[in-house]
Design a protein around this motif. Structure first.
Motif, PDB file in Angstrom:
ATOM      1  N   LEU A 190       0.834  -1.202   0.000  1.00 48.32           N
ATOM      2  CA  LEU A 190       0.000   0.000   0.000  1.00 48.32           C
ATOM      3  C   LEU A 190       0.875   1.260   0.000  1.00 48.32           C
ATOM      4  O   LEU A 190       0.563   2.254  -0.690  1.00 48.32           O
ATOM      5  N   ARG A 191       1.959   1.232   0.744  1.00 48.49           N
ATOM      6  CA  ARG A 191       2.852   2.404   0.793  1.00 48.49           C
ATOM      7  C   ARG A 191       3.545   2.621  -0.539  1.00 48.49           C
ATOM      8  O   ARG A 191       3.621   3.759  -1.047  1.00 48.49           O
ATOM      9  N   ASP A 192       4.045   1.532  -1.164  1.00 47.59           N
ATOM     10  CA  ASP A 192       4.718   1.672  -2.457  1.00 47.59           C
ATOM     11  C   ASP A 192       3.741   2.135  -3.531  1.00 47.59           C
ATOM     12  O   ASP A 192       4.114   2.910  -4.438  1.00 47.59           O
ATOM     13  N   THR A 193       2.504   1.666  -3.479  1.00 43.80           N
ATOM     14  CA  THR A 193       1.499   2.098  -4.456  1.00 43.80           C
ATOM     15  C   THR A 193       1.232   3.595  -4.306  1.00 43.80           C
ATOM     16  O   THR A 193       1.145   4.333  -5.314  1.00 43.80           O
ATOM     17  N   SER A 194       1.094   4.068  -3.059  1.00 44.96           N
ATOM     18  CA  SER A 194       0.855   5.488  -2.831  1.00 44.96           C
ATOM     19  C   SER A 194       2.021   6.332  -3.337  1.00 44.96           C
ATOM     20  O   SER A 194       1.817   7.385  -3.960  1.00 44.96           O
ATOM     21  N   ASP A 195       3.251   5.881  -3.106  1.00 46.02           N
ATOM     22  CA  ASP A 195       4.411   6.626  -3.598  1.00 46.02           C
ATOM     23  C   ASP A 195       4.419   6.707  -5.114  1.00 46.02           C
ATOM     24  O   ASP A 195       4.760   7.747  -5.698  1.00 46.02           O
ATOM     25  N   MET A 196       4.054   5.598  -5.770  1.00 43.07           N
ATOM     26  CA  MET A 196       4.044   5.578  -7.232  1.00 43.07           C
ATOM     27  C   MET A 196       2.959   6.513  -7.787  1.00 43.07           C
ATOM     28  O   MET A 196       3.178   7.218  -8.781  1.00 43.07           O
ATOM     29  N   LEU A 197       1.800   6.523  -7.121  1.00 45.88           N
ATOM     30  CA  LEU A 197       0.699   7.352  -7.605  1.00 45.88           C
ATOM     31  C   LEU A 197       0.999   8.847  -7.496  1.00 45.88           C
ATOM     32  O   LEU A 197       0.420   9.664  -8.233  1.00 45.88           O
ATOM     33  N   GLU A 198       1.897   9.214  -6.579  1.00 38.84           N
ATOM     34  CA  GLU A 198       2.256  10.626  -6.431  1.00 38.84           C
ATOM     35  C   GLU A 198       2.881  11.170  -7.708  1.00 38.84           C
ATOM     36  O   GLU A 198       2.824  12.382  -7.973  1.00 38.84           O
ATOM     37  N   ARG A 199       3.478  10.296  -8.516  1.00 42.76           N
ATOM     38  CA  ARG A 199       4.157  10.719  -9.739  1.00 42.76           C
ATOM     39  C   ARG A 199       3.235  10.660 -10.957  1.00 42.76           C
ATOM     40  O   ARG A 199       3.656  11.024 -12.053  1.00 42.76           O
ATOM     41  N   GLU A 200       2.010  10.185 -10.784  1.00 38.86           N
ATOM     42  CA  GLU A 200       1.081  10.034 -11.896  1.00 38.86           C
ATOM     43  C   GLU A 200       0.296  11.328 -12.126  1.00 38.86           C
ATOM     44  O   GLU A 200       0.016  12.089 -11.192  1.00 38.86           O
TER      45      GLU A 200
END
Length: 847
Positions: free
Chosen positions: A722-732
């Motif tokens: 969940l944390r890695d997904t949130s970090d990735m979405l910040e760049r989308e």
């Protein structure tokens, strides 16, 4: 050639050594260890086996403890004497049947009816024959039950010396309640002669014309006490009677001499009921009409079986008293019988030596040019005994399974030896086609012995081949060796404590008290009792959490099953009979491990094969087969994945099945009618099981994909994802395809505005740093990530609300957003599976 000469050089000295020993053994005189002359007993005039079905007399014990010598011709007792109390007595206290909660408080032990002296466990549902004799049961006491009930056992022995001709009691011996040695080093045995009682035995009061017959009586008592009380719940006492005939001074070594009976008219003559210098069990009758029972002659085969007439000292010469000098001398077997035995031994050795001579020669010649055989072939030949050809899965009749024929089969009281394998008579489980699993020992190692009927050697061959290819994996049952006899093939397998099905039954809430239903047969009752005994070994094992989710132990066992399946599929082996009964459990250092077993109908794909034919031979178990198996369609590795789905459902639900009750399962499988209601609280399980149970085999995931599914993730890995997904979405970008797909799941993943499900003080802390959109999945993930990253900075009260990291923290958000993880996982699986940063969540490399 050297090996052949070595065999001959070894055999010839042994042979001549036997002849040398035989000459001294057959000598009529010899020396004992102290140099005292030893006189052999007189040659036998009658064999133990002569006229075995027509005895003239019989020693029997009546219910009241009276010992009789009966003349079987006249049907009259020749003499009798009393040995004491009745040979059988039992007591059962009144039991309140309405308050019986389990079998532990509602059963008693007794012997069978009639002349059946075996032990039975009796309950309100009937009786179950026990595998232990009363002697063995007594030796296993004291026993303490979980409810505090206690079972004690005792053994008391008495010996009587009577005149074989008249039945006159000469003397008796018995131990006192508390035997202690006296001052002169002799036991304080209670001795009673015909003339009175003495503290120590004196001289035997034999008259010149009397022959001593010894009668032994051993009383075994079992007593069960009410928990936390001295009140007796039940008890049973059984006496075993034996007889020994020494024939001191008799000219006839086998009791065939004419004896003048003092209990009948003068001149009457009869033969003794057992051979001279031997012992036997005395027949016991519980009925009152002994004459009618003896007249039927139904007891004769049992009474005269070799197990009933035994030598006084097995594996040693019998001890007799010389009538002249009173020295203790050795009475050997008769010269004729001894010579016969030696001839047999020599013949066996000679034939064996010749056979080994040629076998070694053949093996030496066959080894030339085969040094480069690969490791799998070498193991195959070592275990099977094949002479050089690699065993193929579809081997013809010319390529038969060759097992260890060079080892003899030896029998003992508790089992039998076949080559390197000792097989106990204790049965662990039963299978189809006459297959039985027994306890055993192979090369000193405890094993489970799978005994297969030799007629099904093709099944045995397939299982051996597949085990040899796969048994180095920790989640495949090990194969240690193979033996055979005339009727069976024996696989020595890794010993496990129980099956996965047994474990589920023991740990499930529904079977906590092991309810026994009316009408349950003896086999089912015995199974329940076996599960009850396993509970002690599995104390502290919990398979489910209070919220219904699987515990870490159960998750590990399910991963073990998948890991074993991955290994088989990598080898091209399709199991085709995966079910909870074929998953075995081991326990080492308190850690449970699951291992796949029973691959008798497995198929191995060869070459470029990716599937089996439409009419693949062999069939799995009803209720656990894929629809393509039931409908005889093309079978691939996917049949195991369907069965795996049923097994995982069985684990997660404590024993239920997604396709209903046993009678409807096969029909429901063909109609694609399953119900996942019992796992609806676990969205990860619903997702995986829906895919595994898909009617279309091509839609099912591979085993390697299954083990990487979120159902098997730890709390730490769930939070990390969940944390890695949130970090990735910040760049989308705000209108990216991934964000659109993620927000489309908000209705099911959040079930409304997410701030309404947060604790007020936690929500206040979250909003202290920034604003969030309560309708956004991305913002919910951001909030979870921020709280996780700053957990140590939170007030203790907020930490207490969330719980410890990772388990407590994960449980807090999972309970409020149960479908968040799986919905985010499905989106990321479609869009980011091949991204390097996320590959660890979609493969088993991180496991």
């Amino acid at each position: 050639m050297k090996c052949q000469w070595l065999l001959l050089c070894f055999a010839l000295p042994v042979f001549f050594g036997i002849l040398s020993s035989a000459s001294s053994f057959l000598s009529p005189t010899g020396m004992d260890f102290n140099g005292v002359n030893v006189h052999r007993a007189a040659p036998a005039r009658r064999s133990l086996l002569s006229d075995p079905m027509e005895p003239e007399t019989a020693v029997v014990a009546a219910m009241d403890g009276t010992i009789y010598l009966f003349d079987l011709t006249t049907k009259k007792p020749l003499w009798s004497f009393t040995s004491g109390l009745p040979i059988y007595s039992a007591y059962q206290a009144p039991v309140d049947k309405d308050n019986l909660s389990n079998i532990g408080s509602g059963y008693f032990i007794d012997i069978g009816t009639g002349d059946d002296w075996e032990l039975y466990a009796h309950s309100r549902l009937g009786k179950l024959k026990l595998r232990k004799s009363i002697e063995v049961y007594v030796s296993s006491t004291p026993q303490i039950a979980e409810d505090g009930g206690i079972i004690l056992g005792s053994k008391r022995s008495t010996a009587f010396q009577v005149d074989a001709k008249t039945g006159r009691l000469i003397s008796s011996y018995k131990m006192p309640d508390s035997p202690t040695p006296n001052g002169n080093g002799e036991s304080n045995i209670h001795y009673k002669s015909a003339k009175g009682e003495h503290g120590l035995p004196g001289s035997v009061n034999l008259k010149p014309n009397e022959l001593p017959l010894y009668i032994t009586r051993t009383d075994y008592t079992l007593t069960s006490f009410v928990p936390n009380s001295n009140k007796v719940l039940w008890n049973v006492t059984v006496a075993e009677i034996g007889a020994a005939f020494l024939c001191q001074g008799s000219d006839d070594a086998f009791g065939g001499a004419d004896l003048d009976s003092g209990s009948v008219e003068p001149g009457t003559r009869f033969s003794m009921p057992l051979p001279c210098n031997s012992r036997a069990q005395v027949l016991r009758f519980r009925g009152h009409n002994i004459l009618e029972r003896l007249s039927s002659r139904n007891w004769l085969p049992e009474a005269l079986s070799p197990d009933m007439i035994l030598p006084a000292q097995p594996n040693a010469d019998k001890v007799v008293i010389h009538p002249e000098n009173g020295h203790t001398i050795l009475s050997g077997l008769s010269e004729i019988f001894s010579m016969f035995v030696l001839i047999i031994i020599f013949t066996v050795m000679l034939v064996g030596t010749i056979c080994l001579y040629f076998i070694v020669g053949q093996l030496n010649s066959s080894q030339v040019g085969n040094v480069s055989a690969n490791e799998e072939e070498s193991r195959m030949l070592e275990i099977s005994g094949d002479s050089g050809e690699k065993m193929d899965e579809d081997s013809s009749s010319d390529n038969k399974l060759l097992l260890n024929l060079n080892h003899p089969t030896l029998c003992s009281g508790d089992g039998r030896t076949i080559g390197k394998l000792f097989v106990f008579n204790k049965e662990i489980a039963k299978g189809s086609n006459g297959t039985v699993v027994l306890e055993g020992i192979y090369d000193g190692r405890p094993v489970a012995v799978k005994r297969l009927v030799k007629a099904h050697h093709d099944i045995a061959l397939k299982e051996i081949q597949n085990l040899i290819a796969s048994d180095q994996h920790p989640n495949i049952v090990r194969l240690y060796g193979v033996e055979q006899d005339q009727d069976f093939i024996y696989l020595a397998l890794e010993r496990c404590i129980c099956s996965l099905n047994d474990l589920i039954q023991i740990c499930s809430v529904s079977s906590e008290n092991f309810p026994i239903n009316q009408g349950m047969d003896a086999e089912s009752m015995q199974y329940r009792m076996r599960l009850d005994s396993l509970k002690l070994d599995l104390q502290g094992v919990f398979l489910w959490k209070e919220n219904g989710y699987p515990s870490a132990t159960l998750l590990k066992l399910m991963r073990d099953v998948v890991s074993g399946l991955i290994h088989l599929h990598e080898l091209g082996i399709i199991h085709r009979d995966l079910k909870p009964q074929n998953v075995l459990i081991t326990k080492e250092k308190r850690v449970l491990c699951a291992k796949l077993s029973d691959m008798g109908i497995s198929k191995r794909l060869t070459g470029d094969m990716s599937s089996l034919s439409h009419h693949a031979t062999g069939c799995g178990s009803s209720g656990w087969q894929a629809p393509e198996q039931l409908l005889h369609r093309r079978q691939t590795r996917a049949v195991d994945l369907f069965s795996l789905g049923c097994v995982l459902f069985h684990c997660l639900t404590g024993g239920s099945h997604p396709f209903g009750n046993p009678l409807e399962r096969d029909i429901n499988i063909t109609k694609n009618k399953f119900d996942l209601f019992f796992v609806n609280h676990n969205p990860e399980a619903v997702d995986l099981l829906s895919r595994l149970l898909h009617h279309n085999a091509e839609k099912r995931p591979k085993a390697a994909e299954v083990i990487a599914h979120p159902l098997f993730w730890t709390s730490e890995k769930r939070l990390s994802f969940l944390r890695d997904t949130s970090d990735m979405l910040e760049r989308e970008d705000w209108d990216s395809e991934i964000l659109e797909a993620l927000e489309a799941t908000s209705r099911v993943s959040m079930r409304g505005r997410w701030h309404l499900k947060m604790h007020p003080q936690l929500l206040e802390t979250i909003l202290w740093y920034r604003d969030y959109s309560f309708d956004s999945v991305q913002d919910l993930l951001r909030a979870i990530r921020n709280v996780l990253n700053h957990y140590r900075e939170l007030r203790p009260k907020i930490q207490a609300i969330l719980g410890p990291i990772p388990e407590g923290f994960d449980a807090y958000f999972t309970s409020r957003f149960p479908r968040l993880l799986i919905e985010v996982y499905k989106v990321m699986s479609r869009h980011c599976r091949r991204q390097e940063w996320f590959q660890k969540y979609f493969t088993d490399s991180a496991l």
